[in-house]
Design a protein around this motif. Structure first.
Motif, PDB file in Angstrom:
ATOM      1  N   TYR A 240      30.198  41.851  46.621  1.00  0.00           N
ATOM      2  CA  TYR A 240      31.217  41.469  45.641  1.00  0.00           C
ATOM      3  C   TYR A 240      30.571  40.776  44.433  1.00  0.00           C
ATOM      4  O   TYR A 240      30.905  41.091  43.283  1.00  0.00           O
ATOM      5  CB  TYR A 240      32.242  40.542  46.314  1.00  0.00           C
ATOM      6  N   GLN A 241      29.644  39.879  44.691  1.00  0.00           N
ATOM      7  CA  GLN A 241      28.953  39.185  43.592  1.00  0.00           C
ATOM      8  C   GLN A 241      28.141  40.164  42.742  1.00  0.00           C
ATOM      9  O   GLN A 241      28.120  40.072  41.518  1.00  0.00           O
ATOM     10  CB  GLN A 241      28.047  38.083  44.143  1.00  0.00           C
TER      11      GLN A 241
ATOM     12  N   LEU B 105      29.897  44.398  36.392  1.00  0.00           N
ATOM     13  CA  LEU B 105      31.011  44.454  35.437  1.00  0.00           C
ATOM     14  C   LEU B 105      30.765  43.541  34.244  1.00  0.00           C
ATOM     15  O   LEU B 105      31.057  43.905  33.103  1.00  0.00           O
ATOM     16  CB  LEU B 105      32.330  44.088  36.133  1.00  0.00           C
ATOM     17  N   GLU B 106      30.227  42.355  34.487  1.00  0.00           N
ATOM     18  CA  GLU B 106      29.910  41.436  33.385  1.00  0.00           C
ATOM     19  C   GLU B 106      28.882  42.062  32.448  1.00  0.00           C
ATOM     20  O   GLU B 106      28.949  41.888  31.234  1.00  0.00           O
ATOM     21  CB  GLU B 106      29.400  40.108  33.923  1.00  0.00           C
TER      22      GLU B 106
ATOM     23  N   LYS C  16      44.592  39.370  39.395  1.00  0.00           N
ATOM     24  CA  LYS C  16      43.668  38.979  38.336  1.00  0.00           C
ATOM     25  C   LYS C  16      43.740  39.950  37.164  1.00  0.00           C
ATOM     26  O   LYS C  16      43.965  41.137  37.345  1.00  0.00           O
ATOM     27  CB  LYS C  16      42.235  38.919  38.860  1.00  0.00           C
TER      28      LYS C  16
ATOM     29  N   GLU D  31      30.422  39.502  50.677  1.00  0.00           N
ATOM     30  CA  GLU D  31      30.396  38.547  49.563  1.00  0.00           C
ATOM     31  C   GLU D  31      29.233  38.844  48.615  1.00  0.00           C
ATOM     32  O   GLU D  31      29.388  38.773  47.390  1.00  0.00           O
ATOM     33  CB  GLU D  31      30.313  37.120  50.079  1.00  0.00           C
TER      34      GLU D  31
ATOM     35  N   GLN E   4      30.538  42.051  40.549  1.00  0.00           N
ATOM     36  CA  GLN E   4      30.983  41.220  39.423  1.00  0.00           C
ATOM     37  C   GLN E   4      29.916  41.164  38.330  1.00  0.00           C
ATOM     38  O   GLN E   4      30.234  41.260  37.145  1.00  0.00           O
ATOM     39  CB  GLN E   4      31.298  39.796  39.888  1.00  0.00           C
ATOM     40  N   LYS E   5      28.660  41.022  38.722  1.00  0.00           N
ATOM     41  CA  LYS E   5      27.568  40.987  37.731  1.00  0.00           C
ATOM     42  C   LYS E   5      27.450  42.318  36.993  1.00  0.00           C
ATOM     43  O   LYS E   5      27.183  42.351  35.794  1.00  0.00           O
ATOM     44  CB  LYS E   5      26.243  40.624  38.402  1.00  0.00           C
TER      45      LYS E   5
ATOM     46  N   LYS F  45      35.258  40.774  31.551  1.00  0.00           N
ATOM     47  CA  LYS F  45      35.377  39.354  31.882  1.00  0.00           C
ATOM     48  C   LYS F  45      36.726  39.101  32.539  1.00  0.00           C
ATOM     49  O   LYS F  45      37.728  39.720  32.186  1.00  0.00           O
ATOM     50  CB  LYS F  45      35.262  38.501  30.616  1.00  0.00           C
ATOM     51  N   LEU F  46      36.737  38.146  33.450  1.00  0.00           N
ATOM     52  CA  LEU F  46      37.948  37.738  34.155  1.00  0.00           C
ATOM     53  C   LEU F  46      38.788  36.860  33.226  1.00  0.00           C
ATOM     54  O   LEU F  46      38.256  36.000  32.524  1.00  0.00           O
ATOM     55  CB  LEU F  46      37.570  36.963  35.415  1.00  0.00           C
TER      56      LEU F  46
ATOM     57  N   TYR G 140      41.774  41.302  33.425  1.00  0.00           N
ATOM     58  CA  TYR G 140      40.420  41.477  32.905  1.00  0.00           C
ATOM     59  C   TYR G 140      40.448  41.872  31.432  1.00  0.00           C
ATOM     60  O   TYR G 140      41.382  42.530  30.964  1.00  0.00           O
ATOM     61  CB  TYR G 140      39.680  42.551  33.705  1.00  0.00           C
TER      62      TYR G 140
END
Length: 193
Positions: free
Chosen positions: A125-126, A132-133, A175, A122, A129-130, A138-139, A177
């Motif tokens: 994964y977080q 990629l942001e 999902k 987890e 995500q950061k 963005k999702l 993007y």
């Protein structure tokens, strides 16, 4: 280079050619208006003055063409480098996540507690995500959203959900993007009917 990049490059070159032509026309107009050049002096031969002016204009023209050619070659080289190394920032952002994955795999052999492994995954994964942001990814939100063909792809229609769910996203199967407001993958959703 793909076809779109080639077309963009050709369009830019055409615009640059037009701008250069406008500059040359303006310089030629200024040169023609110059009283020292257009009127020969009292003791000078008009033919010699005209030949000097022609030689000067030819020199200016050749220099302008060479300058533009150098500029064109330089921009083509810069674009080629951007295409080859364009993903460098993305790779630099993702490498720390890869390092964390390697550490998790190594530490996974040392523990049998699934909760520790889950928490580690987890966290990775977080972090991913950061990363990629940070690259502008963005999702696409699908929770209780109206179905939008620009960002959603309907893979199933769910009948009998009631009028309040008609045209709404019921479930997200994959999902989607965006990157800088451009959809890079549509969200695959089930839509109420």
């Amino acid at each position: 280079m793909n076809e779109e990049e080639k077309m963009n490059l050709e369009e830019e070159e055409a615009l640059k050619d037009e701008e250069l032509q406008e500059v040359e026309n303006a310089e030629d107009a200024e040169d023609l208006e110059d009283p020292e050049v257009s009127v020969a002096g009292e003791g000078e031969d008009p033919l010699e003055a005209a030949q000097l002016k022609i030689a000067e204009l030819q020199d200016k023209y050749l220099r302008s063409v060479a300058e533009f050619d150098n500029y064109r070659k330089r921009t083509i080289k810069e674009k080629a480098e951007l295409i080859l190394n364009g993903g460098e920032n993305a790779i630099k952002a993702i490498l720390p996540v890869l390092d964390d994955m390697e550490r998790a795999i190594d530490n996974g052999e040392k523990t049998d507690d699934p909760q520790v492994l889950r928490e580690g995954m987890e966290l990775i994964y977080q972090k991913f995500q950061k990363a990629l942001e940070g690259l502008g990814v963005k999702l696409i939100e699908t929770d209780d959203a109206d179905f939008d063909v620009d960002i959603h792809e309907a893979v199933a229609m769910v009948p009998g959900m009631g009028d309040d769910k008609k045209g709404k996203v019921i479930d997200c199967l994959q999902k989607g993007y965006k990157i800088n407001d451009k959809v890079i993958r549509h969200a695959k959703v089930a839509v109420g009917q």
